[in-house]
Design an enzyme around this catalytic site. Sequence first.
Site, PDB file in Angstrom:
ATOM      1  N   ASP B 193     -26.675 -53.100 -46.914  1.00 58.57           N
ATOM      2  CA  ASP B 193     -26.263 -52.217 -48.004  1.00 58.57           C
ATOM      3  C   ASP B 193     -26.304 -50.758 -47.535  1.00 58.57           C
ATOM      4  OD1 ASP B 193     -26.238 -51.048 -50.839  1.00 58.57           O
ATOM      5  OD2 ASP B 193     -26.250 -53.195 -51.261  1.00 58.57           O
ATOM      6  N   HIS B 227     -28.118 -47.228 -53.891  1.00 51.81           N
ATOM      7  CA  HIS B 227     -27.617 -48.562 -54.201  1.00 51.81           C
ATOM      8  C   HIS B 227     -28.444 -49.654 -53.513  1.00 51.81           C
ATOM      9  CE1 HIS B 227     -24.732 -51.982 -54.056  1.00 51.81           C
ATOM     10  NE2 HIS B 227     -24.358 -51.520 -55.237  1.00 51.81           N
ATOM     11  N   ASN B 319     -16.274 -56.009 -58.520  1.00 46.25           N
ATOM     12  CA  ASN B 319     -16.018 -55.525 -59.876  1.00 46.25           C
ATOM     13  C   ASN B 319     -14.619 -54.924 -59.924  1.00 46.25           C
ATOM     14  OD1 ASN B 319     -18.849 -56.002 -60.126  1.00 46.25           O
ATOM     15  ND2 ASN B 319     -19.184 -53.950 -59.274  1.00 46.25           N
ATOM     16  N   SER B 392     -23.090 -56.304 -58.106  1.00 41.05           N
ATOM     17  CA  SER B 392     -24.101 -55.851 -57.148  1.00 41.05           C
ATOM     18  C   SER B 392     -25.499 -56.220 -57.609  1.00 41.05           C
ATOM     19  CB  SER B 392     -24.033 -54.327 -56.986  1.00 41.05           C
ATOM     20  OG  SER B 392     -22.903 -53.958 -56.263  1.00 41.05           O
TER      21      SER B 392
END
Lengths: 257, 458
Positions: B193, B227, B319, B392
Amino acid sequence: MNGRIQRVFVWPALAAVLTLLLAVPAAAEDQTGFKAGFTLEHFSRKVSWNDAAETSKSSANLFAARAEIVASPGLIFDFTAGFALSNFNGLVFDTLPISLDYEAGGASGVAIGAGLRARIARFNDFEIEGAARFVYCLKLNKTWTLDDFAVTGTATGGPTWMRVSAGPRLLYHSTDKFTPYLSVSADWFSGHFELAETIGDLSGQEKKKIKGKSLVDIALGGDYKLSDRVTLRAEAGFLPYGGGVDADLSVGFLYNF
Amino acid sequence: MRIFSQKACRVVPIVLALLLLGLASDNSGQQKTEKRNRVAERTSRKARVDRTVRSSSSALATDRLIVKFKSGTTAATAETLLQYHSLSNIRRISGVDVYRVKVPAGVTVRQMIAALSQDPAVSSARPDYRTKICAVPNDSYFSYYQYNLRNQGGSLIIADDLVLALTSGADIKAPAAWDVTTGSASTIIGIVDTGVDMSHSELSGKVVSTGYDFVNDDSDATDDNSHGTWVAGIAAAATNNSSGIAGVAWNCKILPVKVMDADGNGYYSDMIEGIVYAADNGAKVINISAGGTDDDTTLEAACKYAYDKGVVVVAAAGNFDTGESTAVTYPAAYDNYVLAVAATDYTDAWADFSCYGSQVDVAAPGVWILGPAPQWYVGSDYLPYIFGSGTSAASPQVAGFAALLFTSKSWLTASQVMSIIRVSADDVNKTTYSGKDNYLGYGRINMGRGLAAYKITK
């Protein structure tokens, strides 16, 4: 403590038994022949599995045809064959991809058995014989539906087990009709329960080895002759183990051909 | 070689914007991953997050008792008496010298207590009350905020203008799974990530190393975006430590792998390297809450590499916003090697931003999910946690589930773990789409069903 028990109870009891053995006149006995009938047995066993790390209570019910061959006075062979329902509730199959906890109760199987009773000594109405018996139960595969999953699954399998016992039996030929006995035998119970799991593309198989905890069976029983042809037989036993006790119960009848 | 860059926007004081990850091509045509400002996050306001944990009332088990015998009663006698009362599953608890027993079917606990109380050898017979100490963590925010792990219904107030009407049971059944295992330090989840805030109290004791930063090519995968920290915490935050949040895999460790920059943008090459690095450095599970719209054989090969090493690769389905592609992003779309995770909401409904397609395997809650954030990200006035939405957030819950499965049964193959996760899911949209469908796959994950033993009855 054990020594004290021996002094107080065991030796006097043995002395009394020997006295009776020598004092009571002999009763009638079967010569040679053939008997056949049915027997219904129930027994419970505390079993251990996962290398004795886990335990659960199991039980089995047997309904079997029985044949006895009196080969000569004091030498009897018996054979049984029938149906067994074995309950191993509480077994957890935890090496399958999705663990299964067996709580389905009796699983059916085919039971066969054989035994031998041989006279060791006889003193008037008392008789000591050696008895040995084994019962082997072969699983009849059963399939259970596993229906809480995104795809329907199945578990197939069942238990296979064997029970072997051997030990002396003291019989008292009290009358022509009734012969009670007391037996003390070593008792081994072991087997396995095998399950195959299939859920979608997931599959696995596990064989769970099981072993009885109790090793000694102390039983009281008796044969009662309803007639010259028909004999009823009943036996109740208990098998102590560390922390508990297992039990046996059997009833049956034999027809004398 | 870097092509596209988009900054995450923050809306202060309450709503902080965050992003989805997608793939885009720059003018030179190179592929890269990016964040889209589709997914909003909110900080937990101090007034809210300081709320104490609501205590759950005790409930007595319907089939269990605790029995104590009078002194002098031998173990053999006690067990015989218990068996006489048809009690089973007898277990002696040494030290306190009591017996835990199972009440037979058809007899209530109260009836059995009454029967045992008549026995002169019995000192006491008491209900076996349920406890949640092991299964339910004591983290401050677990009971109220983390509906995704245990949804008891009611309202979840995230902000004055944001109140969620929760549907009881719309969760991943985490406590039932935690009764079986809470993970182990030997099971490592690679978080591929933006890096991980390794100083965060939820994560400082959880990382196995400083990982690797493929963006800056050094061995310090510190998060400069937020994130990755959020994702890592959802998967395996420090749990049962009386503060903060609960992670799905309490005791599993995290391997930080930074493949996206401070703006949330990255390259396939970095992701490929990150996947291989994680697989080579002990990860049993790799979570990728990121993706791109383009197929790439090397990215697929990296996923296959990990899969062939027995690693479960979990990726967010992606998404979409109005006008954007609804297709499952890559690497989630690599059906043979990757579990593609869609998002549900707090009512078990499909989240309307969740990409869909035949590659979707399962779903997990992905709307307003609480996770840790770097303190610098939220500012000094706020606690270091954020609510966020997106696949996520759903993906690391599945990654945590996979880690718990590996902990519970280390012999499982990656394929088996993936299958267990699929077949144990709840088909929560079966009234509309029975069976596997393009929106939620097999359904919302049910960790309890995947980890606890299934009872074979009649």
